[in-house]
Structures are given as structure tokens and as C-alpha cells.
Write a protein that holds these residues in place. Sequence first.
Motif, PDB file in Angstrom:
ATOM      1  N   ARG A  23      61.930  -3.993  66.855  1.00  0.00           N
ATOM      2  CA  ARG A  23      61.464  -5.382  67.049  1.00  0.00           C
ATOM      3  C   ARG A  23      62.136  -6.323  66.051  1.00  0.00           C
ATOM      4  O   ARG A  23      62.499  -7.453  66.401  1.00  0.00           O
ATOM      5  CB  ARG A  23      59.942  -5.482  66.925  1.00  0.00           C
ATOM      6  CG  ARG A  23      59.226  -4.872  68.104  1.00  0.00           C
ATOM      7  CD  ARG A  23      57.717  -5.132  68.107  1.00  0.00           C
ATOM      8  NE  ARG A  23      57.062  -4.628  66.908  1.00  0.00           N
ATOM      9  CZ  ARG A  23      56.408  -5.393  66.025  1.00  0.00           C
ATOM     10  NH1 ARG A  23      56.285  -6.689  66.197  1.00  0.00           N
ATOM     11  NH2 ARG A  23      55.845  -4.853  64.960  1.00  0.00           N
ATOM     12  N   HIS A  24      62.302  -5.866  64.812  1.00  0.00           N
ATOM     13  CA  HIS A  24      62.984  -6.662  63.792  1.00  0.00           C
ATOM     14  C   HIS A  24      64.422  -6.962  64.218  1.00  0.00           C
ATOM     15  O   HIS A  24      64.887  -8.108  64.146  1.00  0.00           O
ATOM     16  CB  HIS A  24      62.951  -5.900  62.464  1.00  0.00           C
ATOM     17  CG  HIS A  24      63.900  -6.403  61.428  1.00  0.00           C
ATOM     18  ND1 HIS A  24      63.708  -7.579  60.736  1.00  0.00           N
ATOM     19  CD2 HIS A  24      65.062  -5.874  60.957  1.00  0.00           C
ATOM     20  CE1 HIS A  24      64.704  -7.759  59.882  1.00  0.00           C
ATOM     21  NE2 HIS A  24      65.537  -6.743  59.996  1.00  0.00           N
ATOM     22  N   GLU A  26      65.690  -6.889  67.256  1.00  0.00           N
ATOM     23  CA  GLU A  26      65.670  -7.771  68.429  1.00  0.00           C
ATOM     24  C   GLU A  26      65.458  -9.221  67.996  1.00  0.00           C
ATOM     25  O   GLU A  26      66.093 -10.142  68.527  1.00  0.00           O
ATOM     26  CB  GLU A  26      64.568  -7.344  69.393  1.00  0.00           C
ATOM     27  CG  GLU A  26      64.863  -6.055  70.125  1.00  0.00           C
ATOM     28  CD  GLU A  26      63.657  -5.502  70.870  1.00  0.00           C
ATOM     29  OE1 GLU A  26      62.617  -6.206  70.963  1.00  0.00           O
ATOM     30  OE2 GLU A  26      63.739  -4.360  71.347  1.00  0.00           O
ATOM     31  N   TYR A  27      64.565  -9.415  67.035  1.00  0.00           N
ATOM     32  CA  TYR A  27      64.304 -10.755  66.513  1.00  0.00           C
ATOM     33  C   TYR A  27      65.569 -11.341  65.879  1.00  0.00           C
ATOM     34  O   TYR A  27      65.941 -12.481  66.174  1.00  0.00           O
ATOM     35  CB  TYR A  27      63.163 -10.701  65.487  1.00  0.00           C
ATOM     36  CG  TYR A  27      62.896 -12.022  64.816  1.00  0.00           C
ATOM     37  CD1 TYR A  27      62.189 -13.025  65.467  1.00  0.00           C
ATOM     38  CD2 TYR A  27      63.372 -12.272  63.528  1.00  0.00           C
ATOM     39  CE1 TYR A  27      61.955 -14.248  64.859  1.00  0.00           C
ATOM     40  CE2 TYR A  27      63.138 -13.491  62.908  1.00  0.00           C
ATOM     41  CZ  TYR A  27      62.437 -14.475  63.582  1.00  0.00           C
ATOM     42  OH  TYR A  27      62.206 -15.687  62.977  1.00  0.00           O
ATOM     43  N   ALA A  30      68.133 -12.302  68.500  1.00  0.00           N
ATOM     44  CA  ALA A  30      67.794 -13.578  69.146  1.00  0.00           C
ATOM     45  C   ALA A  30      68.123 -14.751  68.229  1.00  0.00           C
ATOM     46  O   ALA A  30      68.643 -15.787  68.683  1.00  0.00           O
ATOM     47  CB  ALA A  30      66.318 -13.608  69.527  1.00  0.00           C
ATOM     48  N   LYS A  31      67.867 -14.597  66.931  1.00  0.00           N
ATOM     49  CA  LYS A  31      68.170 -15.666  65.983  1.00  0.00           C
ATOM     50  C   LYS A  31      69.672 -15.815  65.769  1.00  0.00           C
ATOM     51  O   LYS A  31      70.156 -16.908  65.458  1.00  0.00           O
ATOM     52  CB  LYS A  31      67.451 -15.433  64.648  1.00  0.00           C
ATOM     53  CG  LYS A  31      65.950 -15.519  64.776  1.00  0.00           C
ATOM     54  CD  LYS A  31      65.543 -16.875  65.307  1.00  0.00           C
ATOM     55  CE  LYS A  31      64.219 -16.866  66.007  1.00  0.00           C
ATOM     56  NZ  LYS A  31      63.980 -18.068  66.798  1.00  0.00           N
ATOM     57  N   ASP A  67      58.164 -15.404  60.926  1.00  0.00           N
ATOM     58  CA  ASP A  67      58.140 -14.882  62.291  1.00  0.00           C
ATOM     59  C   ASP A  67      58.821 -13.524  62.441  1.00  0.00           C
ATOM     60  O   ASP A  67      58.727 -12.893  63.492  1.00  0.00           O
ATOM     61  CB  ASP A  67      58.796 -15.879  63.252  1.00  0.00           C
ATOM     62  CG  ASP A  67      57.966 -17.140  63.440  1.00  0.00           C
ATOM     63  OD1 ASP A  67      56.769 -17.131  63.079  1.00  0.00           O
ATOM     64  OD2 ASP A  67      58.521 -18.141  63.940  1.00  0.00           O
ATOM     65  N   ASP A  68      59.501 -13.068  61.412  1.00  0.00           N
ATOM     66  CA  ASP A  68      60.201 -11.781  61.446  1.00  0.00           C
ATOM     67  C   ASP A  68      59.172 -10.644  61.503  1.00  0.00           C
ATOM     68  O   ASP A  68      58.237 -10.607  60.705  1.00  0.00           O
ATOM     69  CB  ASP A  68      61.058 -11.643  60.189  1.00  0.00           C
ATOM     70  CG  ASP A  68      61.931 -10.409  60.176  1.00  0.00           C
ATOM     71  OD1 ASP A  68      61.534  -9.364  60.720  1.00  0.00           O
ATOM     72  OD2 ASP A  68      63.023 -10.487  59.596  1.00  0.00           O
ATOM     73  N   PRO A  69      59.321  -9.712  62.441  1.00  0.00           N
ATOM     74  CA  PRO A  69      58.393  -8.580  62.526  1.00  0.00           C
ATOM     75  C   PRO A  69      58.261  -7.792  61.220  1.00  0.00           C
ATOM     76  O   PRO A  69      57.193  -7.236  60.947  1.00  0.00           O
ATOM     77  CB  PRO A  69      58.973  -7.719  63.642  1.00  0.00           C
ATOM     78  CG  PRO A  69      59.660  -8.707  64.528  1.00  0.00           C
ATOM     79  CD  PRO A  69      60.260  -9.705  63.577  1.00  0.00           C
TER      80      PRO A  69
END
Length: 94
Positions: A23-24, A26-27, A30-31, A67-69
Motif C-alpha cells: 500500500r505504501h 502504491e501510494y 500515485a504521488k 496520508d502515507d500508509p
Amino acid sequence: MQYFAVQTVYSSDREVLLATRDRHREYLHAKTEDGNVLAAGPWNDDTGSLVIYAAADESELAILLADDPYTEAGVSQERTIRQWRPVLGSWVVS
């Protein structure tokens, strides 16, 4: 646009780190597409990482980090944030 080098030290809880890693990443991906992450990666010993962020100001950076997991899961034990002025690099616009 301002640039920030963010060095993170991970917590010692490897189980949470590994459970959150996808998830991290992927985040951060996206950024990267949004133009907020210029480079990112863990240290070879996997005790932490370095991310170069592009943000309007420190307030926007704080939102990106919150917002980072890894932040939400408590993986990011400690962060050192330094404003950075890039001079050379294939992506640097003069």
C-alpha cells in the motif's frame, strides 16, 4: 514548487512493515504520477528510506506524509525533513 528530502527510520516491527509495504509503494507510485514524488527507495539494509518530494510548501508536505500508509500504520518511527534545492539532474528544470 519546493523540494524536500525526507529520510525515514522504520519501526522495528517487521510484520507491520511488510504488511503495509504494498500500500505504501502504491501510494508513492500515485504521488509520482501526480508529480509530488521525484525519487524514493529504501536503504539497502531496509531500516529506512529516502524520498524526494515536490510540494507547494511545508503544509502540503505534511499532508502528503500524513496520508502515507507507513505513517498511518506506525511504520515511520522517525523522520528527518530538509528542504532541498536541486541544481543538477535529468529532471531539473532551470
